[in-house]
Write an enzyme that holds these catalytic residues in place. Structure first.
Site, PDB file in Angstrom:
ATOM      1  N   ARG A 151      46.525  40.883  19.915  1.00  0.00           N
ATOM      2  CA  ARG A 151      47.283  41.174  20.952  1.00  0.00           C
ATOM      3  C   ARG A 151      46.329  41.174  22.062  1.00  0.00           C
ATOM      4  NH1 ARG A 151      46.310  46.577  22.405  1.00  0.00           N
ATOM      5  NH2 ARG A 151      47.866  46.454  24.108  1.00  0.00           N
ATOM      6  N   PRO A 152      46.713  40.606  23.304  1.00  0.00           N
ATOM      7  CA  PRO A 152      45.997  40.829  24.704  1.00  0.00           C
ATOM      8  C   PRO A 152      45.889  42.136  24.959  1.00  0.00           C
ATOM      9  CG  PRO A 152      48.109  39.777  25.103  1.00  0.00           C
ATOM     10  CD  PRO A 152      47.994  40.066  23.650  1.00  0.00           C
ATOM     11  N   ASP A 164      44.471  65.076  27.415  1.00  0.00           N
ATOM     12  CA  ASP A 164      45.908  64.658  26.890  1.00  0.00           C
ATOM     13  C   ASP A 164      45.925  63.727  25.540  1.00  0.00           C
ATOM     14  OD1 ASP A 164      44.951  62.199  27.752  1.00  0.00           O
ATOM     15  OD2 ASP A 164      46.713  61.653  28.953  1.00  0.00           O
ATOM     16  N   GLY A 181      45.863  45.451  27.564  1.00  0.00           N
ATOM     17  CA  GLY A 181      46.436  45.803  28.543  1.00  0.00           C
ATOM     18  C   GLY A 181      45.537  46.389  29.447  1.00  0.00           C
ATOM     19  N   THR A 182      44.286  46.925  29.138  1.00  0.00           N
ATOM     20  CA  THR A 182      43.548  47.630  29.958  1.00  0.00           C
ATOM     21  C   THR A 182      42.186  46.629  30.294  1.00  0.00           C
ATOM     22  OG1 THR A 182      42.510  48.677  28.093  1.00  0.00           O
ATOM     23  CG2 THR A 182      44.366  49.839  29.259  1.00  0.00           C
ATOM     24  N   SER A 236      40.227  60.130  32.767  1.00  0.00           N
ATOM     25  CA  SER A 236      40.758  60.595  31.398  1.00  0.00           C
ATOM     26  C   SER A 236      39.297  60.115  30.916  1.00  0.00           C
ATOM     27  CB  SER A 236      41.606  59.380  30.856  1.00  0.00           C
ATOM     28  OG  SER A 236      41.837  59.852  29.618  1.00  0.00           O
ATOM     29  N   ASP A 281      40.623  64.378  30.096  1.00  0.00           N
ATOM     30  CA  ASP A 281      41.412  64.988  30.885  1.00  0.00           C
ATOM     31  C   ASP A 281      42.629  65.831  29.796  1.00  0.00           C
ATOM     32  OD1 ASP A 281      42.800  62.779  30.033  1.00  0.00           O
ATOM     33  OD2 ASP A 281      43.930  62.299  31.756  1.00  0.00           O
ATOM     34  N   ASP A 340      39.862  64.818  25.074  1.00  0.00           N
ATOM     35  CA  ASP A 340      39.478  63.705  25.805  1.00  0.00           C
ATOM     36  C   ASP A 340      39.161  64.371  27.076  1.00  0.00           C
ATOM     37  OD1 ASP A 340      41.988  63.530  26.971  1.00  0.00           O
ATOM     38  OD2 ASP A 340      42.183  61.373  27.192  1.00  0.00           O
TER      39      ASP A 340
HETATM   40  C1  LIG Z   1      43.588  49.995  20.536  1.00  0.00           C
HETATM   41  C2  LIG Z   1      43.935  51.074  21.786  1.00  0.00           C
HETATM   42  O1  LIG Z   1      43.325  52.111  21.536  1.00  0.00           O
HETATM   43  N1  LIG Z   1      44.499  50.812  22.736  1.00  0.00           N
HETATM   44  C3  LIG Z   1      44.559  51.601  23.681  1.00  0.00           C
HETATM   45  C4  LIG Z   1      44.279  50.988  25.477  1.00  0.00           C
HETATM   46  O2  LIG Z   1      45.240  50.042  25.337  1.00  0.00           O
HETATM   47  P1  LIG Z   1      45.008  48.424  25.335  1.00  0.00           P
HETATM   48  O3  LIG Z   1      46.293  47.776  25.866  1.00  0.00           O
HETATM   49  O4  LIG Z   1      44.725  48.118  23.787  1.00  0.00           O
HETATM   50  O5  LIG Z   1      43.666  48.094  26.167  1.00  0.00           O
HETATM   51  O6  LIG Z   1      44.142  51.889  26.572  1.00  0.00           O
HETATM   52  C5  LIG Z   1      45.616  52.498  26.428  1.00  0.00           C
HETATM   53  C6  LIG Z   1      45.482  53.520  27.822  1.00  0.00           C
HETATM   54  O7  LIG Z   1      44.593  54.431  27.693  1.00  0.00           O
HETATM   55  C7  LIG Z   1      45.990  53.411  25.140  1.00  0.00           C
HETATM   56  O8  LIG Z   1      47.357  53.797  25.451  1.00  0.00           O
HETATM   57  C8  LIG Z   1      45.851  52.399  23.954  1.00  0.00           C
HETATM   58  O9  LIG Z   1      46.139  53.114  22.870  1.00  0.00           O
HETATM   59 MG   LIG Z   2      43.346  60.856  28.681  1.00  0.00          MG
END
Ligand SMILES: CC(=O)N[C@H]1[C@@H](OP(=O)(O)O)O[C@H](CO)[C@@H](O)[C@@H]1O
Ligand SMILES: [Mg+2]
Length: 609
Positions: free
Chosen positions: A567-568, A305, A570-571, A71, A303, A301
């Site tokens: 928030r923590p 989506d 996720g990535t 992506s 890919d 972006d």
């Molecule tokens: C604030 C923000 O842009 N968070 C992004 C990011 O998630 P986080 O959990 O915030 O790291 O990556 C995700 C996957 O691409 C996307 O869906 C989400 O919108």
């Molecule tokens: Mg993408």
């Protein structure tokens, strides 16, 4: 090793896994969007996901998809997203299996596969007849990884259908269309549901034109007021796809594709992520020559989506231009108003359908207020497309977008039945309804709304109000085909917005003018254990630590139009901080105060913010 493979319930798969050992110290995680990391570390996970995809296809008796892409990540990264037989994202229970199989020791791969396959379904031909469609983006590492997926599929006896170089939403379409039955309107009038790339494009072009025709919009004549849309394709797979769309719709749409070059510079200084997170225009566009009213810009972006729009707005009476972003929140606003107005005007069963707009806590407060003030229901879901998509499915018609541009409009089976019922009845009563009537009434109503200072939403509502119920139903039916029902699709979303602006005869500036974003600031703080922070389901407040939430409440209270949450991620291994307020300075200050509270009360690491 050979002996271990021979005694495995899946000998060929075990042998292949042994030939592609996981790198030392790497732990694979099926994150928010599948596996993603430096390309050279992925081989082990990729062969195993080929095996798993074949098992999923065998068990469901339907085609499954595997997309090789990372992506918006840099070109040196790659990754893998699995597509379920429905054309949607992999079922959550299988994400767990995917992570387990990816991280299994080499000697355990056969047993893990057997656990998934169940008794009696083992052996090198276990997945005979199972079909896995493999797609890939334009990264240099993608062809070799796609070959490894194919090897994994073959090792358990499955067959591969090579989807070639496709966008992520195209692969979702290929899988969903392979397994679905077309609605009557799809085979007859709206471009079909053929499970190949030509079928994907035929559907987009036919349904886009059908929507405008039913709304009595002369697409060619609308050109001067709409101007050219410059597509910033992020030097990714969206480049060739947008170019094909532009050529299929030549005359009905003016798209000029830029940043469609070598993938060596993929996502570098361009694309939706760069533009939306950095709040800055991409390379390859120029404030002097690419400004409104002649041009607006649309960034995909890597890919394709995700999509955001933006524009240089010339300053009145002076030199120079400001730059304005139209993010996912504003795409949702425009599409929700358009679909909502068409549902209401179509009447009958369509008017009784429930509709909601699903946002995340990152939606700008101004967007949330604007949507609610229009009488639309708003819900807030956890960050991440899979959560937002799921929340949208609670409605007959669910409009969802993350602020960063991931999103679509999902219609439930009941909604599609109702819309088809109204549209098909209208066509049966008067076949000419498909080519629209009352162009001048529609245009006059929209022009009056604009002359009264209305925004793009008001113009669309006025235009739709001047359509006949039958024409509204037929235009809406075309939109249900245009908008990708499987997953967010940058090109389909962009076309739907282009159609909405044309129905309302609205210049781009009136979309910008729907509302002004409240100033906002995002930062991140590293802490010892981010997972010690737990939130309420919509992530707008912390459950723990309670003292940190109390400190945030205290800080927000002191600020005009203040809102903040943490928030923590996720990535990434960070705590994300979001703050908004009436002024830029106040938003910055609130973000700083909250970041310091996180640091002090949640085990901050490194230097204090
Ligand atoms: C604030 C923000 O842009 N968070 C992004 C990011 O998630 P986080 O959990 O915030 O790291 O990556 C995700 C996957 O691409 C996307 O869906 C989400 O919108
Ligand atoms: Mg993408």
């Amino acid at each position: 090793m050979a002996a271990a493979a021979a005694s495995s319930p899946f000998p060929a798969a075990s042998k292949l896994a042994a030939a592609h050992p996981p790198p030392e110290g790497v732990k694979y995680a099926y994150g928010t969007a599948g596996f993603r990391m430096r390309a050279e570390l992925l081989d082990a996970a990729v062969v195993r996901m080929g095996m798993l995809a074949a098992l999923r296809a065998k068990q469901t008796g339907k085609a499954v998809g595997v997309m090789v892409t990372a992506s918006h990540n840099p070109v040196a990264d790659n990754g893998l997203k699995m597509v379920d037989p429905s054309g949607g994202m992999l079922a959550a229970s299988w994400e767990v299996l995917a992570a387990k199989l990816a991280n299994a020791g080499i000697a355990d791969v056969g047993a893990e596969l057997a656990a998934v396959a169940g008794e009696g379904a083992c052996g090198d031909a276990a997945c005979e007849g199972a079909v896995v469609i493999v797609g890939r983006d334009t990264r240099p590492s993608s062809p070799a990884l796609a070959d490894l997926v194919a090897a994994g599929v073959a090792s358990v006896g499955g067959s591969v259908l090579d989807g070639g170089v496709v966008s992520t939403p195209q692969l979702h379409y290929l899988v969903g269309a392979s397994n679905a039955t077309a609605r009557a309107c799809e085979s007859a009038r709206l471009g079909g549901l053929r499970p190949d790339v030509d079928g994907y494009f035929a559907r987009l072009a036919t349904s886009y034109k059908a929507c405008l025709a039913a709304a009595a919009v002369d697409a060619a004549a609308a050109a001067p007021e709409q101007g050219t849309t410059i597509i910033d394709a992020a030097d990714g797979v969206g480049g060739p796809q947008a170019a094909r769309t532009a050529s299929d719709l030549a005359g009905a749409l003016s798209w000029e594709v830029r940043n469609a070059g070598d993938s060596a510079s993929l996502n570098d200084g361009c694309g939706a992520e760069f533009v939306q997170k950095g709040r800055t225009p991409p390379r390859g566009v120029d404030a002097a020559s690419d400004a409104l009213p002649g041009c607006r810009i649309c960034s995909l972006d890597g890919d394709a989506d995700r999509v955001v729009f933006h524009a240089f707005v010339p300053a009145e009476g002076e030199a120079g231009a400001s730059w304005e972003l139209v993010d996912g929140d504003k795409l949702a606003a425009l599409l929700a108003v358009t679909v909502g107005a068409l549902l209401k005007r179509a009447g009958g069963q369509a008017a009784r359908l429930s509709m909601g707009v699903v946002q995340t806590a990152y939606a700008n407060g101004a967007a949330t207020r604007w949507v609610a003030a229009r009488g639309l229901e708003v819900a807030c879901a956890k960050t991440g497309v899979k959560f937002v998509h799921h929340a949208a499915e609670a409605y007959d018609v669910g409009v969802y977008f993350e602020a960063n541009g991931h999103g679509t409009v999902v219609f439930s089976p009941a909604a599609l039945l109702a819309i088809d019922h109204e549209a098909d009845a209208a066509v049966a009563a008067d076949p000419a309804v498909v080519s629209g009537a009352g162009a001048s009434e529609r245009a006059a109503a929209a022009a009056a709304a604009l002359a009264a200072g209305g925004d793009a939403g008001a113009a669309v509502e006025a235009a739709v109000g001047a359509m006949t119920p039958g024409a509204a139903a037929v235009a809406l039916q075309a939109l249900t085909v245009l908008i990708n029902q499987f997953v967010g699709d940058a090109i389909a979303d962009a076309l739907a917005c282009e159609a909405a602006l044309r129905i309302g005869g609205a210049p781009f500036g009136r979309w910008i003018a729907m509302y002004s974003d409240l100033p906002s600031r995002q930062t991140k703080v590293r802490v010892a254990d981010r997972l010690a922070l737990t939130t309420v389901p919509d992530e707008s407040r912390l459950e723990a630590p309670a003292a940190l939430q109390a400190a945030i409440d205290e800080a927000v209270k002191a600020v005009d139009c203040g809102r903040a949450f943490v928030r923590p991620s996720g990535t990434e291994d960070v705590v994300r901080v979001y703050a908004e307020a009436a002024t830029v300075a106040a938003a910055d200050e609130l973000a700083a105060v909250v970041a310091r509270a996180v640091f002090d009360l949640a085990g901050g690491q490194g230097s204090r913010p």
